[in-house]
Scaffold this active site. Sequence first.
Site, PDB file in Angstrom:
ATOM      1  N   ARG A   1      41.956  70.392  74.851  1.00  0.00           N
ATOM      2  CA  ARG A   1      42.725  70.127  73.640  1.00  0.00           C
ATOM      3  C   ARG A   1      44.199  69.900  73.956  1.00  0.00           C
ATOM      4  O   ARG A   1      44.749  70.529  74.864  1.00  0.00           O
ATOM      5  CB  ARG A   1      42.610  71.309  72.655  1.00  0.00           C
ATOM      6  CG  ARG A   1      41.182  71.666  72.272  1.00  0.00           C
ATOM      7  CD  ARG A   1      40.411  70.503  71.694  1.00  0.00           C
ATOM      8  NE  ARG A   1      41.010  69.997  70.483  1.00  0.00           N
ATOM      9  CZ  ARG A   1      40.778  70.482  69.269  1.00  0.00           C
ATOM     10  NH1 ARG A   1      39.944  71.487  69.106  1.00  0.00           N
ATOM     11  NH2 ARG A   1      41.361  69.969  68.212  1.00  0.00           N
TER      12      ARG A   1
ATOM     13  N   LYS B   1      35.985  79.344  59.595  1.00  0.00           N
ATOM     14  CA  LYS B   1      36.157  78.003  59.023  1.00  0.00           C
ATOM     15  C   LYS B   1      34.951  77.584  58.197  1.00  0.00           C
ATOM     16  O   LYS B   1      34.846  76.412  57.817  1.00  0.00           O
ATOM     17  CB  LYS B   1      36.356  76.988  60.167  1.00  0.00           C
ATOM     18  CG  LYS B   1      37.529  77.308  61.091  1.00  0.00           C
ATOM     19  CD  LYS B   1      37.552  76.384  62.319  1.00  0.00           C
ATOM     20  CE  LYS B   1      38.556  76.886  63.356  1.00  0.00           C
ATOM     21  NZ  LYS B   1      38.455  76.124  64.621  1.00  0.00           N
TER      22      LYS B   1
ATOM     23  N   PRO C   1      41.537  71.380  58.435  1.00  0.00           N
ATOM     24  CA  PRO C   1      40.815  72.631  58.273  1.00  0.00           C
ATOM     25  C   PRO C   1      40.777  73.622  59.430  1.00  0.00           C
ATOM     26  O   PRO C   1      39.895  73.571  60.267  1.00  0.00           O
ATOM     27  CB  PRO C   1      39.385  72.150  57.965  1.00  0.00           C
ATOM     28  CG  PRO C   1      39.290  70.794  58.580  1.00  0.00           C
ATOM     29  CD  PRO C   1      40.659  70.340  58.932  1.00  0.00           C
ATOM     30  N   GLU C   2      41.679  74.577  59.455  1.00  0.00           N
ATOM     31  CA  GLU C   2      41.458  75.827  60.182  1.00  0.00           C
ATOM     32  C   GLU C   2      41.387  76.895  59.091  1.00  0.00           C
ATOM     33  O   GLU C   2      41.328  76.547  57.914  1.00  0.00           O
ATOM     34  CB  GLU C   2      42.589  76.093  61.188  1.00  0.00           C
ATOM     35  CG  GLU C   2      42.596  75.090  62.349  1.00  0.00           C
ATOM     36  CD  GLU C   2      43.703  75.338  63.365  1.00  0.00           C
ATOM     37  OE1 GLU C   2      43.904  76.500  63.755  1.00  0.00           O
ATOM     38  OE2 GLU C   2      44.381  74.375  63.746  1.00  0.00           O
TER      39      GLU C   2
END
Length: 259
Positions: free
Chosen positions: A249, A59, A2-3
């Site tokens: 990240r 989102k 999910p982006e």
Amino acid sequence: MPELPEVETYRRYFERHALEQELAAVDVHDPRILENVTPPILQRRFVGTRFVSVRRHGKHLFAATSSDRWLHLHFGMSGDLIYSAAGEPSRFARVSFRFRNGARLSFDDMRLFGWVAVVDSAEDEIVRRELGPDPLELSARAFAAIVNGRRGAIKALLMNQSNIAGLGNLYVDEMLFQSSIDPRRAADTLTEREISTMYRAMKKILETMIELHANDRPAPRRWLIDRRDVDNPCPRCGGRITRATLFGRTTYFCADHQT
DNA sequence: AGGTATGTTAATTG
DNA sequence: GCAATTAACATACC
């Protein structure tokens, strides 16, 4: 997965399958997924109502009901929606909305970083959470205004949901890859031309991925997204893909053409 | 066994 | 206030 493009895909899926049917029950399979409600309150709010529309901001997904409450979903790292006409919920279903006709819409989330909430107003919730504008409703000028005058690294800026809501690790890497910009570049070193290139890449990438998801197609071969691995050949320039941990990240980029 | 994962947030430090 | 860094959250997969 999910982006923004994935959440938009969920929005369409929700809209296609789960509107205008009366809710018969809400099953909470794992209460840890509930953000601001208890199972009995969630049930009291929704049983007997219908979902009437679904909107997305970044989102975040908001489903309006025939009462005055909204269902608010965030998918975390592993959230998903599964509608099925009959049968048992899947292994990672955390909440199931069951309809009068026996069908169910389940919110799946293996890792439990997502959540289910109930809110009075989608608009107020966007403000309360300090979400920036959605990139699909953002002009080139407004995008430039967000980037201009900031000193931090461009990747961190783009990932911060209060600047722009909806970009995440994969698509920020993709934007910078396609714009030939090093993710560590300070925002105030970017030229007008680079900012405009990033804006166009952002729109193209998000819109293309939404279309591809709708047709169940993979990303284009010249993109970074399916080539996120160290030492892969760069699909743009023949260099090698580099991997680094930046801003917490895992980041993939081509050190040859991203400068 | 250890490394990795599309997200967010709090705490810490500069 | 801004920016960077790290840890934490919970779970499964390879």
